[in-house]
Design an enzyme around this catalytic site. Structure first.
Site, PDB file in Angstrom:
ATOM      1  CG  ASN A 195      70.613  38.857  31.992  1.00 44.79           C
ATOM      2  OD1 ASN A 195      70.441  38.432  30.841  1.00 44.79           O
ATOM      3  ND2 ASN A 195      69.621  39.285  32.743  1.00 44.79           N
ATOM      4  CG  HIS A 222      58.019  37.410  43.078  1.00 46.69           C
ATOM      5  ND1 HIS A 222      58.590  37.746  41.874  1.00 46.69           N
ATOM      6  CD2 HIS A 222      58.108  38.520  43.839  1.00 46.69           C
ATOM      7  CE1 HIS A 222      58.977  39.013  41.908  1.00 46.69           C
ATOM      8  NE2 HIS A 222      58.715  39.499  43.095  1.00 46.69           N
ATOM      9  CG  ASP A 275      61.403  27.426  39.272  1.00 44.10           C
ATOM     10  OD1 ASP A 275      61.853  28.050  38.291  1.00 44.10           O
ATOM     11  OD2 ASP A 275      62.049  27.257  40.328  1.00 44.10           O
ATOM     12  CB  SER A 282      64.363  41.703  33.116  1.00 48.51           C
ATOM     13  OG  SER A 282      63.229  41.550  33.961  1.00 48.51           O
ATOM     14  CG  ASN A 308      63.159  32.020  39.381  1.00 53.96           C
ATOM     15  OD1 ASN A 308      62.802  33.045  38.797  1.00 53.96           O
ATOM     16  ND2 ASN A 308      64.353  31.487  39.218  1.00 53.96           N
TER      17      ASN A 308
HETATM   18  P1  OAD Z   1      62.219  38.129  33.069  1.00 51.04           P
HETATM   19  O1  OAD Z   1      61.599  37.254  32.040  1.00 51.04           O
HETATM   20  O2  OAD Z   1      61.720  39.530  33.254  1.00 51.04           O
HETATM   21  O3  OAD Z   1      63.783  38.244  32.799  1.00 51.04           O
HETATM   22  C1  OAD Z   1      64.506  37.053  32.528  1.00 51.04           C
HETATM   23  C2  OAD Z   1      65.954  37.468  32.428  1.00 51.04           C
HETATM   24  O4  OAD Z   1      66.729  36.282  32.304  1.00 51.04           O
HETATM   25  C3  OAD Z   1      66.244  38.325  31.204  1.00 51.04           C
HETATM   26  O5  OAD Z   1      67.029  39.438  31.591  1.00 51.04           O
HETATM   27  C4  OAD Z   1      67.040  37.392  30.283  1.00 51.04           C
HETATM   28  O6  OAD Z   1      68.027  38.101  29.554  1.00 51.04           O
HETATM   29  C5  OAD Z   1      67.696  36.486  31.298  1.00 51.04           C
HETATM   30  N1  OAD Z   1      68.044  35.157  30.802  1.00 51.04           N
HETATM   31  C6  OAD Z   1      67.422  34.421  29.859  1.00 51.04           C
HETATM   32  N2  OAD Z   1      68.051  33.223  29.723  1.00 51.04           N
HETATM   33  C7  OAD Z   1      69.078  33.215  30.635  1.00 51.04           C
HETATM   34  C8  OAD Z   1      70.076  32.281  31.001  1.00 51.04           C
HETATM   35  N3  OAD Z   1      70.163  31.081  30.395  1.00 51.04           N
HETATM   36  N4  OAD Z   1      70.963  32.618  31.980  1.00 51.04           N
HETATM   37  C9  OAD Z   1      70.892  33.829  32.592  1.00 51.04           C
HETATM   38  N5  OAD Z   1      69.950  34.771  32.299  1.00 51.04           N
HETATM   39  C10 OAD Z   1      69.065  34.453  31.324  1.00 51.04           C
HETATM   40  O7  OAD Z   1      62.142  37.334  34.461  1.00 51.04           O
HETATM   41  P2  OAD Z   1      62.382  37.929  35.903  1.00 51.04           P
HETATM   42  O8  OAD Z   1      63.442  38.997  35.888  1.00 51.04           O
HETATM   43  O9  OAD Z   1      62.590  36.784  36.810  1.00 51.04           O
HETATM   44  O10 OAD Z   1      56.930  38.347  39.036  1.00 51.04           O
HETATM   45  O11 OAD Z   1      60.957  38.612  36.208  1.00 51.04           O
HETATM   46  C11 OAD Z   1      60.783  39.187  37.484  1.00 51.04           C
HETATM   47  C12 OAD Z   1      59.339  38.998  37.863  1.00 51.04           C
HETATM   48  O12 OAD Z   1      58.477  39.497  36.801  1.00 51.04           O
HETATM   49  C13 OAD Z   1      58.917  37.555  38.005  1.00 51.04           C
HETATM   50  O13 OAD Z   1      59.256  37.036  39.257  1.00 51.04           O
HETATM   51  C14 OAD Z   1      57.412  37.668  37.864  1.00 51.04           C
HETATM   52  C15 OAD Z   1      57.360  38.584  36.658  1.00 51.04           C
HETATM   53  O14 OAD Z   1      56.206  39.354  36.659  1.00 51.04           O
HETATM   54  C16 OAD Z   1      55.652  38.079  39.428  1.00 51.04           C
HETATM   55  O15 OAD Z   1      54.973  37.292  38.813  1.00 51.04           O
HETATM   56  C17 OAD Z   1      55.229  38.832  40.632  1.00 51.04           C
END
Ligand code: OAD
Length: 253
Positions: A220, A126, A111, A196, A109
């Site tokens: 998750n 990141h 943020d 994810s 993240n």
């Molecule tokens: P994603 O949007 O790919 O995945 C978010 C994950 O959080 C999903 O698996 C959801 O099921 C889960 N989720 C949603 N609400 C939740 C909650 N309340 N508690 C727990 N889990 C929850 O986001 P990231 O995996 O962070 O990279 O994405 C990885 C990277 O892809 C980011 O850092 C960014 C993006 O491209 C760059 O920008 C380089």
């Protein structure tokens, strides 16, 4: 152990293992900030990438093609952060860090909410959207004159400014990744929360821990490619599961 739905209880076997553990690594993704109101990337309803194409916004070529569009997208995301607060998931991770012998928080993240929640040992794989750097020099810029031009210009070289975040096709900050990899290879417990688990090399870290027989716990509400490999998969929201886990393991400690 795979639960179908998180029923508010942390499995006793997991509590017992966590009480004995010394070295913790936690990998977080956008799901940890979701309950603060920060959109994720791939969630169908709210995810950024559900509405925009990443290659149109989060790559050096996208910036070269349309620097104004990219700068304004990040400025909008930064402005939204002014109104959000860390949620119970961030706070529980800061509490966990205070309770264990060794702890490293590896976040995807950008943020800055983990810092605001009180976490200390953090690797930002990141980058961080609240920091700005020169696109040409790749060096941070703290202050610049607002001439109304978008993006603003670097006071040193006159090149465009950009957010200090890692874009697709860009490499991760070397020190942060190497520190995260070493910790993932040496930990007793690896928690993967709210990601994810599809963006590499960050997504490789839980598998590094698995290879070295660490206890791997995924939190998750949705399954990910890691779920079937995790020692424990808790299918709930981070803001509910993490406080319950910290309370179950360290409440009376
Ligand atoms: P994603 O949007 O790919 O995945 C978010 C994950 O959080 C999903 O698996 C959801 O099921 C889960 N989720 C949603 N609400 C939740 C909650 N309340 N508690 C727990 N889990 C929850 O986001 P990231 O995996 O962070 O990279 O994405 C990885 C990277 O892809 C980011 O850092 C960014 C993006 O491209 C760059 O920008 C380089």
């Amino acid at each position: 152990m795979k639960q179908e739905r998180f029923d508010g209880r942390i499995p006793q076997a997991l509590v017992d293992r966590l009480k004995q553990a010394r070295r913790f690594v936690v990998l977080t993704g956008a799901g940890v900030s979701a309950e603060s109101g920060v959109p994720t990337f791939r969630d169908a309803q709210t995810g950024h990438w559900a509405r925009f194409r990443p290659e149109d916004l989060a790559t050096p070529d996208a910036f070269r093609r349309d620097p104004r569009l990219v700068w304004e997208w990040y400025a909008m995301r930064r402005a939204k952060l002014a109104d959000v607060q860390p949620n119970p998931a961030h706070l529980a991770l800061a509490e966990m860090e205070r309770r264990v012998a060794e702890f490293l928080l590896v976040t995807q993240n950008v943020d800055g909410l983990h810092q605001r929640a009180g976490s200390r040992g953090i690797c930002e794989l990141h980058g961080n959207i609240t920091r700005t750097k020169c696109f040409d020099e790749n060096r941070l810029v703290e202050k610049w004159s607002e001439t109304g031009e978008v993006p603003p210009r670097c006071p040193r070289c006159g090149g465009y400014l950009r957010p200090d975040v890692v874009w697709f096709t860009e490499s991760l900050p070397v020190v942060a990744f190497e520190r995260s990899l070493a910790a993932s290879q040496a930990c007793d417990v690896f928690l993967s929360v709210g990601t994810s688990t599809v963006v590499y090399p960050a997504a490789s870290l839980p598998y590094e821990a698995l290879q070295r027989k660490a206890l791997v716990v995924e939190i998750n509400p949705q399954p990910t490619p890691l779920t079937e490999h995790a020692t424990f998969a808790l299918p709930g929201a981070a803001g509910a599961v993490l406080p319950a886990l910290v309370n179950a393991v360290w409440s009376g400690a």
